[in-house]
Design an enzyme around this catalytic site. Sequence first.
Site, PDB file in Angstrom:
ATOM      1  N   HIS A  21       0.809  -1.222   0.000  1.00 18.59           N
ATOM      2  CA  HIS A  21       0.000   0.000   0.000  1.00 18.59           C
ATOM      3  C   HIS A  21       0.846   1.278   0.000  1.00 18.59           C
ATOM      4  CE1 HIS A  21      -2.870  -3.020   0.777  1.00 18.59           C
ATOM      5  NE2 HIS A  21      -2.850  -3.001   2.094  1.00 18.59           N
ATOM      6  N   LYS A  34      -0.361   0.441  13.791  1.00 19.58           N
ATOM      7  CA  LYS A  34      -1.614  -0.042  14.375  1.00 19.58           C
ATOM      8  C   LYS A  34      -1.790   0.644  15.722  1.00 19.58           C
ATOM      9  CE  LYS A  34      -2.442  -3.578  11.500  1.00 19.58           C
ATOM     10  NZ  LYS A  34      -3.584  -3.557  10.587  1.00 19.58           N
TER      11      LYS A  34
HETATM   12  C1  BG6 Z   1      -4.609  -4.774   4.707  1.00 15.27           C
HETATM   13  C2  BG6 Z   1      -3.739  -5.128   5.870  1.00 15.27           C
HETATM   14  O1  BG6 Z   1      -3.938  -5.036   3.504  1.00 15.27           O
HETATM   15  O2  BG6 Z   1      -4.932  -3.392   4.755  1.00 15.27           O
HETATM   16  C3  BG6 Z   1      -4.424  -4.775   7.178  1.00 15.27           C
HETATM   17  O3  BG6 Z   1      -3.459  -6.517   5.856  1.00 15.27           O
HETATM   18  C4  BG6 Z   1      -4.871  -3.337   7.174  1.00 15.27           C
HETATM   19  O4  BG6 Z   1      -3.573  -5.007   8.288  1.00 15.27           O
HETATM   20  C5  BG6 Z   1      -5.655  -3.029   5.914  1.00 15.27           C
HETATM   21  O5  BG6 Z   1      -5.673  -3.134   8.312  1.00 15.27           O
HETATM   22  C6  BG6 Z   1      -5.952  -1.556   5.792  1.00 15.27           C
HETATM   23  O6  BG6 Z   1      -6.837  -1.360   4.751  1.00 15.27           O
HETATM   24  P1  BG6 Z   1      -7.805  -0.098   4.734  1.00 15.27           P
HETATM   25  O7  BG6 Z   1      -8.465  -0.144   3.413  1.00 15.27           O
HETATM   26  O8  BG6 Z   1      -8.732  -0.255   5.890  1.00 15.27           O
HETATM   27  O9  BG6 Z   1      -6.889   1.080   4.915  1.00 15.27           O
END
Ligand code: BG6
Length: 484
Positions: free
Chosen positions: A239, A329
Amino acid sequence: MEHTVIIFGASGDLTKRKLIPALYELFGKGRLPHNARIVGFSRTSFSHDAWRQLLGEQVAKFSGSQFSTQLWEEFAARVFYYRGDVLNPDDVRGLGSFLKELEEDRPHARMYYLSLSPEFYEPTILHLGAAGMATENDAPRRLVIEKPFGRDLGSARCLNETVHEVFKERQIYRIDHYLGKETVSNLLVLRFANTIFEPLWNRRYVDHVQITAAEDLPVGHRAVFYESAGILRDMFQNHLLQLLTLTAMEPPSRVNADDIRDEKVKVLRAVRQLTSEDVAVQTVRGQYRRYRDEPNVPPGSETATFGIAKLYVDNWRWQGVPFYLRSGKAMSCRTTQIVIQFREPPHMMFEEGPRRIHEANRLVLQIQPAEGIQIHFQTKVPDAGMKMRLTDLDFNFREKFAGEMPEAYERLLLDVMMGDPSLFSRADEVELAWTIIDPIQKAWDGGGLPQLELYEAGGWGPPYAEEWMRRQGRAWFNVCPVLA
Ligand code: BG6
């Protein structure tokens, strides 16, 4: 053409939380291709009806819009279940016969969605190949692979090799759900469909970039997975690096999958790789205090739940501009944002003017949950001499375009069905991302510097992270978005 979506790992969390709700929403909006069918495959025994019933309850819970029983029933009539084990080639072959029957021997485009634990990717792909289910005789066969794509460069390469034994690259859709977020796509529109931002989007005007993905939730019940991943593999390799590439890339000459991905790959190639000495000073790793009390976390776990990496993109546009990537987190709020922090004005003629970088102009791209854009600039405080204050222009997607923002998975599933891989990672892209993350992960796993900093839940990570930034003459943009 008619479509069949086959979900491997149908009884898992992702299926009921994201995939089925997204398909249901698409159906409700009339966007699912004509006569599309969805087939779940996993080891648990369900009749078609029992599975439909279970999904209905879950979708009612997770669906973004108002749940309609009537609409659900129409949708559920297209949903089927096939019990089987991906490790058993006969079961996969059996699925093949079931699909043929369901499709009544008419050509159907198929999407095989691997919503499985990563150790099952390779056997599933090989069994699909052996059963002849990847061959495109009369209709497309597309494979969707969830993250994590490997756990380092070596394993990602092996996985790519296995996938390529069975599927051609154009049939493969490696998912990073961040790319399906509207605000992430909007980054390209903001940059390349406007003239006012792009001239400033470079080392002459930008002091640094902050890319933050903060989550208020702790790891909770996901500890078994999290222990083998940690923040770098879970958030940075995919991401955050995706957000970096979209922020830093050059304009592609055309908007098509390969031109866009070529430009992103160039950015990843230009990211300076960190040595272990660099990791000691250019990264911060942290863990929230109660992490070790979570179920299934071993007592002395050193798994990072918070991280910062300061990266440089060594090219003409970005030379010397740090990109700070940060994620954690159990932080103060859920917010993903990209901050373009501009330089101070070259000459300050006002006595009260900005003297610190964080008082200079700033563009904040709110990716979620308060999707929008803010421009921060100095204004004169009325009736107060030449006193100034940083104020902002605020754009909010939800206000401007009435209605809900669609879920990332809606867009991505639709793109797979349309055969458009623009928003999916190419093989070279994932491998390059690992080359950036591997040295950091290795140094962190070695337990040397930087040391693991503990932090209290509900803040912005370890206090050291603030100090670390301050020493560089900069400050984090620690602002929780205001939700309308
Ligand atoms: C996921 C991770 O890819 O993305 C998670 O494995 C994380 O740990 C999540 O919480 C976050 O996604 P979003 O769309 O809620 O920002």
